[in-house]
Design a protein around this motif. Sequence first.
Motif, PDB file in Angstrom:
ATOM      1  N   ASP A 157      -5.182  -6.633  -3.974  1.00  0.00           N
ATOM      2  CA  ASP A 157      -4.937  -7.257  -2.677  1.00  0.00           C
ATOM      3  C   ASP A 157      -6.197  -8.000  -2.246  1.00  0.00           C
ATOM      4  O   ASP A 157      -7.225  -7.980  -2.926  1.00  0.00           O
ATOM      5  CB  ASP A 157      -4.491  -6.227  -1.635  1.00  0.00           C
ATOM      6  CG  ASP A 157      -5.548  -5.156  -1.340  1.00  0.00           C
ATOM      7  OD1 ASP A 157      -6.767  -5.442  -1.461  1.00  0.00           O
ATOM      8  OD2 ASP A 157      -5.167  -4.021  -0.984  1.00  0.00           O
ATOM      9  N   TRP A 158      -6.113  -8.657  -1.083  1.00  0.00           N
ATOM     10  CA  TRP A 158      -7.206  -9.519  -0.638  1.00  0.00           C
ATOM     11  C   TRP A 158      -8.524  -8.754  -0.492  1.00  0.00           C
ATOM     12  O   TRP A 158      -9.562  -9.179  -1.004  1.00  0.00           O
ATOM     13  CB  TRP A 158      -6.833 -10.190   0.672  1.00  0.00           C
ATOM     14  CG  TRP A 158      -7.943 -10.981   1.304  1.00  0.00           C
ATOM     15  CD1 TRP A 158      -8.659 -10.661   2.415  1.00  0.00           C
ATOM     16  CD2 TRP A 158      -8.482 -12.235   0.850  1.00  0.00           C
ATOM     17  NE1 TRP A 158      -9.601 -11.630   2.689  1.00  0.00           N
ATOM     18  CE2 TRP A 158      -9.511 -12.610   1.739  1.00  0.00           C
ATOM     19  CE3 TRP A 158      -8.185 -13.076  -0.225  1.00  0.00           C
ATOM     20  CZ2 TRP A 158     -10.244 -13.778   1.599  1.00  0.00           C
ATOM     21  CZ3 TRP A 158      -8.922 -14.244  -0.375  1.00  0.00           C
ATOM     22  CH2 TRP A 158      -9.934 -14.582   0.533  1.00  0.00           C
ATOM     23  N   ASN A 159      -8.511  -7.630   0.195  1.00  0.00           N
ATOM     24  CA  ASN A 159      -9.745  -6.877   0.437  1.00  0.00           C
ATOM     25  C   ASN A 159     -10.350  -6.349  -0.855  1.00  0.00           C
ATOM     26  O   ASN A 159     -11.583  -6.342  -1.027  1.00  0.00           O
ATOM     27  CB  ASN A 159      -9.479  -5.726   1.408  1.00  0.00           C
ATOM     28  CG  ASN A 159      -9.253  -6.203   2.833  1.00  0.00           C
ATOM     29  OD1 ASN A 159      -9.721  -7.285   3.216  1.00  0.00           O
ATOM     30  ND2 ASN A 159      -8.538  -5.419   3.620  1.00  0.00           N
ATOM     31  N   GLN A 160      -9.515  -5.904  -1.769  1.00  0.00           N
ATOM     32  CA  GLN A 160     -10.029  -5.428  -3.057  1.00  0.00           C
ATOM     33  C   GLN A 160     -10.674  -6.579  -3.844  1.00  0.00           C
ATOM     34  O   GLN A 160     -11.724  -6.399  -4.468  1.00  0.00           O
ATOM     35  CB  GLN A 160      -8.889  -4.810  -3.871  1.00  0.00           C
ATOM     36  CG  GLN A 160      -8.371  -3.499  -3.312  1.00  0.00           C
ATOM     37  CD  GLN A 160      -7.097  -3.036  -4.018  1.00  0.00           C
ATOM     38  OE1 GLN A 160      -6.337  -3.849  -4.549  1.00  0.00           O
ATOM     39  NE2 GLN A 160      -6.869  -1.722  -4.019  1.00  0.00           N
ATOM     40  N   ALA A 161     -10.040  -7.738  -3.782  1.00  0.00           N
ATOM     41  CA  ALA A 161     -10.580  -8.901  -4.489  1.00  0.00           C
ATOM     42  C   ALA A 161     -11.931  -9.321  -3.911  1.00  0.00           C
ATOM     43  O   ALA A 161     -12.872  -9.627  -4.651  1.00  0.00           O
ATOM     44  CB  ALA A 161      -9.583 -10.058  -4.411  1.00  0.00           C
ATOM     45  N   VAL A 162     -12.039  -9.323  -2.582  1.00  0.00           N
ATOM     46  CA  VAL A 162     -13.304  -9.705  -1.936  1.00  0.00           C
ATOM     47  C   VAL A 162     -14.399  -8.702  -2.278  1.00  0.00           C
ATOM     48  O   VAL A 162     -15.551  -9.083  -2.544  1.00  0.00           O
ATOM     49  CB  VAL A 162     -13.117  -9.813  -0.409  1.00  0.00           C
ATOM     50  CG1 VAL A 162     -14.465  -9.953   0.295  1.00  0.00           C
ATOM     51  CG2 VAL A 162     -12.213 -10.991  -0.073  1.00  0.00           C
ATOM     52  N   LEU A 163     -14.072  -7.427  -2.295  1.00  0.00           N
ATOM     53  CA  LEU A 163     -15.064  -6.402  -2.637  1.00  0.00           C
ATOM     54  C   LEU A 163     -15.565  -6.590  -4.061  1.00  0.00           C
ATOM     55  O   LEU A 163     -16.780  -6.527  -4.312  1.00  0.00           O
ATOM     56  CB  LEU A 163     -14.446  -5.017  -2.472  1.00  0.00           C
ATOM     57  CG  LEU A 163     -15.356  -3.838  -2.836  1.00  0.00           C
ATOM     58  CD1 LEU A 163     -16.598  -3.820  -1.953  1.00  0.00           C
ATOM     59  CD2 LEU A 163     -14.588  -2.516  -2.721  1.00  0.00           C
TER      60      LEU A 163
END
Length: 412
Positions: free
Chosen positions: A168-174
């Motif tokens: 998901d978006w947050n996992q990708a940004v991390l």
Amino acid sequence: MADSQTHTLSGTDGRRLIYGLSLASVAIFINLYLTQGMLPMLAERFDVSAGHSTLVVSVTSFSLALSLLGYALLSDRIGRRRPLIASLWLLALSNLLLFLVPDFDALLWLRLGQGMLLASVPAIAMAYLKDRLPTMMLMTAAAFYIAANSFGGIAGRLLGGVMAQYLDWNQAVLLLTLLTLLLVASAQWLLGIDRGADGRHERQGQGALRGFVLHLGNPYLRGLYLLGGLAFMVMVNQFSFIQLHLMAEPFGWNRFQATLIFLCYLSGTLSSGQSARLMTKLGTVPLLILSIGLMALGSILTLANTELAICLGFLCSACGFFLIHACCNSLVALGAEQHRAKATALYLCSYYLGAALGGPFLMPFWQTWHWQGVVAGSLLLIAANALALWRWQHLAKARQQEASLNLRRCRN
């Protein structure tokens, strides 16, 4: 006043400089191209059309191109290493802001700002290498650095596709933030040996724009700018349109599968790594002729319209393109006797400007004749590049004759 000549690093220290700048390049190009593989995720998360989501790539490239000249000016005034390291850390930390973007407009503004930080390494790296390495190491260093550019571009696009598919978006940004921090920390450690690059390269009283005017008035360098810009005008946009072609019938690839075509960049990674040896063995002009021929052959091969032919065609095109890019990048650094960062920045400006203009140029061909039209438009640009090479080789020959004459005069 000319840039300072401080060729002081060789052996292990020279290799550390090459590896450090190459790691910095990988970090830059992963951050630049990762969003290209995440466009479906961006469209869904921010509720915009797939076409509108491509703006996130455009604004980043646009601000990167405009910022190149500023970094060239800055590095000539305060040194190479400090602005490069500072911008890398700011880039890594700015990725944390991706957690907070509320809408697509905010994302565009953030990526616009990040594009300014992404320009640091492309603008400074070649001048840094020229300043700090002996001439005999420069061609090999430039080839290795260009290969790192290619690897970073491939890794960024494929990593973005994997993120869009599985995170998901947050996992990708991390994941992006942690990876960037690791690369930046490693690059700083490798570059820590070289404090000499923090010295000034121009006197404060010197006109800031003098170097740009000097290089734009040099037909030899202008020819190299044109060669690189026309080549990238074809290459980067062919990769964009082929994804649309592969997602349509009869192929029906999904979005992640379409990003796998970027694996064809690997031939460019390999060829750019061998560019110094090939330039020495074949000569610059014959190698550039061969490279333009490979781009033309690769484009024509794709007209067979099979998956195998398309992959072979893009392997040929990528090989030819990266040879052109590696040659031009090296020749600009070698050909600029002073204001080297500005010479490199002007080359990269023309390079990214070519990418920006290639899309609008090829779009009518795509809309009218689809992929066959893109190939036709590409061959027109390749023919223009062949004409530009024909003109440039006369300038290069005259330059070489003048240098030989000056050398004989000095000996006498």
